[in-house]
Design a protein around this motif. Structure first.
Motif: not given
Lengths: 246, 303
Positions: A170, A173, A180
């Motif tokens: 992912s 992320l 982030r």
């Protein structure tokens, strides 16, 4: 009679022609590989003589021991001890020497050309690890380009990075500085001029917000860092910390 | 690279120096003595490895080195009459010898070993065009490449192909280089334009076989053995080629157990070989030739 003569003459001509046009056909090919392993003798006076003057100039410098490593350091994907070691030290050294606060460091897996052994580390080892005369550069990128970097890391399976945390499955992320990515801000990426110019197809470095040359060679930074550690009484002991994981 | 240790023991069994070197050649098609034989010795990606790896190296302790290679080459030259010695590129970059002397010593050693030709690898541009020209002054062999359009001084030292007469055999050797974009800093390879390799390779090989009447055609390639993507490689080239008998590759530093026997686009065999990197191996190709008589029907009709 005349006819027989003509036929036999033509046979001779045919035979001659056939001889002249003979081609050679490769009918059998065997390929093998000779290992040049440590059991082979290594004596050649003429070659040794040729190498000697070049060697003398290098030997003293290259054989000088600059520190010791607690373990073999190898590059690996998604992360490797050597990959982490180099990316972290480049991040640290550039920030310190260029008096800068970079956000992350990204190098390339293919650019680490050799492993480092446990035990003594010599100047020559570092030249083998980083033979290229590449310079460290600082590239300011928009936040969205950081997401492209994450995508690239996911696709390549991992590169040497520092100050990043990324789950390969992912990439969106990705964490930079444990946070982030904010697409409304810019980030300063420490990398090499080779990658900045599109090396290893890192095209996200094209058209950056800004680019700063540091004048510092990657190899010199590695050498300096290792020597500094020694001066501080520290041996090399890099670790895996799960910065890139599946 | 992981295959090195796994396969190492097998190799030593199979190809311990000299005597057993051609165990792979068992089961000869022709029991008759061949009309001629040719030995092709090959290296790739030597990357300025002049010395053997150090004794404390984690993988290749004591292996490689120019002197061992030279002795091995000499032993084949003593044993066989027709020897061709080729390198598939990335001669430079990898040890301080290149950083300090720019490739001069690599060129001198290859000349001394009697290299017949080399192709250009991406790292051979690491010293820039000027660096390559300067180093090449010490190399008395030719660089070959057929798919780069060269618009700088390098064109004076790079030929598309070379033809060697070895005994009765006429051997054509041409070079094929990898796409440099993304691999080489553009300022280091200014004036080198990469063009699509498969059509160039086939055009050159056809010229060598048909026009120049070569008995054997070798492609010295720096494309790389194979990729997970559809990026052009030696495997893809082999499958789509014609008139190429052997592809000697590089770039991917591949340790092969044996050469890959591929079928070309006409269903004929094209072999693909590669010899690791850093001078850890010497590839040895032994080709046996028989005479083929061209039976030309046109002749007898004249009687």
């Amino acid at each position: 009679m005349k006819k027989i003569f003509r036929i036999s003459l033509s046979l001779v001509i045919t035979a001659l022609f056939m001889h002249c046009s003979a081609n050679f056909n490769a009918t059998n090919t065997a390929i093998s590989y000779n290992q040049l392993d440590s059991t082979m003798t290594e004596e050649s006076r003429s070659l040794a003589k040729l190498i000697k003057p070049y060697n003398q100039g290098l030997e003293t410098t290259m054989n000088s021991v600059i520190n010791t490593s607690e373990k073999d350091m190898l590059k690996a994907r998604p992360e490797g001890i050597l990959s982490n070691f180099v990316a972290d030290l480049i991040f640290e050294e550039v920030n310190e020497l260029a008096e800068f606060n970079g956000d992350l460091c990204l190098l390339n897996h293919g650019g680490l050309r050799s492993s480092l052994p446990s035990g003594n580390i010599t100047v020559g080892d570092i030249y083998q690890l980083m033979p290229f005369d590449n310079e460290a550069v600082i590239i300011e990128l928009k936040g969205e380009k950081i997401l492209e970097i994450a995508q690239y890391l996911a696709e390549s399976g991992g590169e040497p990075v520092s100050n990043i945390k990324l789950k390969i499955s992912s990439p969106e992320l990705i964490l930079v500085n444990n946070k982030r990515v904010n697409t409304n801000t810019t980030y300063n990426v420490i990398t090499s001029d080779y990658l900045a110019h599109g090396g290893d197809k890192m095209y996200f470095f094209e058209n950056p917000v800004s680019i700063k040359k540091t004048g510092l060679k990657i190899r010199d930074l590695i050498l300096e860092h290792i020597q500094e550690e020694k001066e501080l009484g520290r041996t090399l002991n890099a670790i895996l910390d799960g910065r890139l994981f599946q | 690279m992981a295959g090195y240790f796994n396969n190492r023991r097998n190799f030593i069994k199979k190809v311990s120096l000299g005597s057993a070197a051609f165990s792979l050649g068992q089961g000869l098609i022709n029991s008759a003595k061949p009309a001629e034989e040719l030995i092709i010795l090959h290296t790739n990606d030597v990357h300025s490895h002049i010395h053997a790896f150090k004794k404390n190296h984690s993988r290749y302790a004591g292996a490689g080195g120019a002197i061992k290679r030279s002795l091995l080459i000499d032993s084949y030259r003593k044993q066989y009459k027709n020897v061709l010695l080729l390198d598939a590129g990335d001669i430079f970059q990898g040890t301080p010898f290149f950083n300090f002397y720019g490739g001069e010593l690599e060129m001198k050693l290859m000349t001394k070993m009697g290299y017949d030709a080399a192709t250009l690898g991406n790292h051979d541009f690491d010293g820039g065009i000027d660096g390559l020209l300067k180093a090449k002054k010490h190399g008395k062999f030719d660089f070959i490449n057929a798919n780069y359009i060269i618009e700088n001084e390098l064109k004076n030292i790079v030929k598309p192909y070379k033809i060697f007469k070895k005994g009765k055999i006429k051997v054509g050797v041409f070079g094929i280089g990898i796409e440099l974009e993304g691999l080489v800093d553009p300022k280091l390879c200014a004036g080198i334009i990469y063009t699509e390799p498969i059509s160039k390779a086939n055009k050159t090989a056809t010229h060598l076989k048909e026009k120049m009447e070569c008995d054997y055609v070798i492609c010295l390639s720096h494309l790389g053995l194979k990729y997970d993507s559809d990026k052009v490689s030696d495997i893809i080239l082999a499958n789509n080629s014609e008139h190429i008998d052997l592809i000697i590759g590089g770039h991917t530093h591949s340790f092969l157990d044996e050469p890959l026997r591929m079928k070309n686009k006409n269903g004929e065999q094209t072999l693909v070989s590669q010899a690791a990197w850093a001078g850890l191996r010497l590839g040895i190709v032994k080709v046996e030739f028989t005479k083929e008589l061209k039976t030309s029907a046109g002749i007898t009709t004249k009687v």
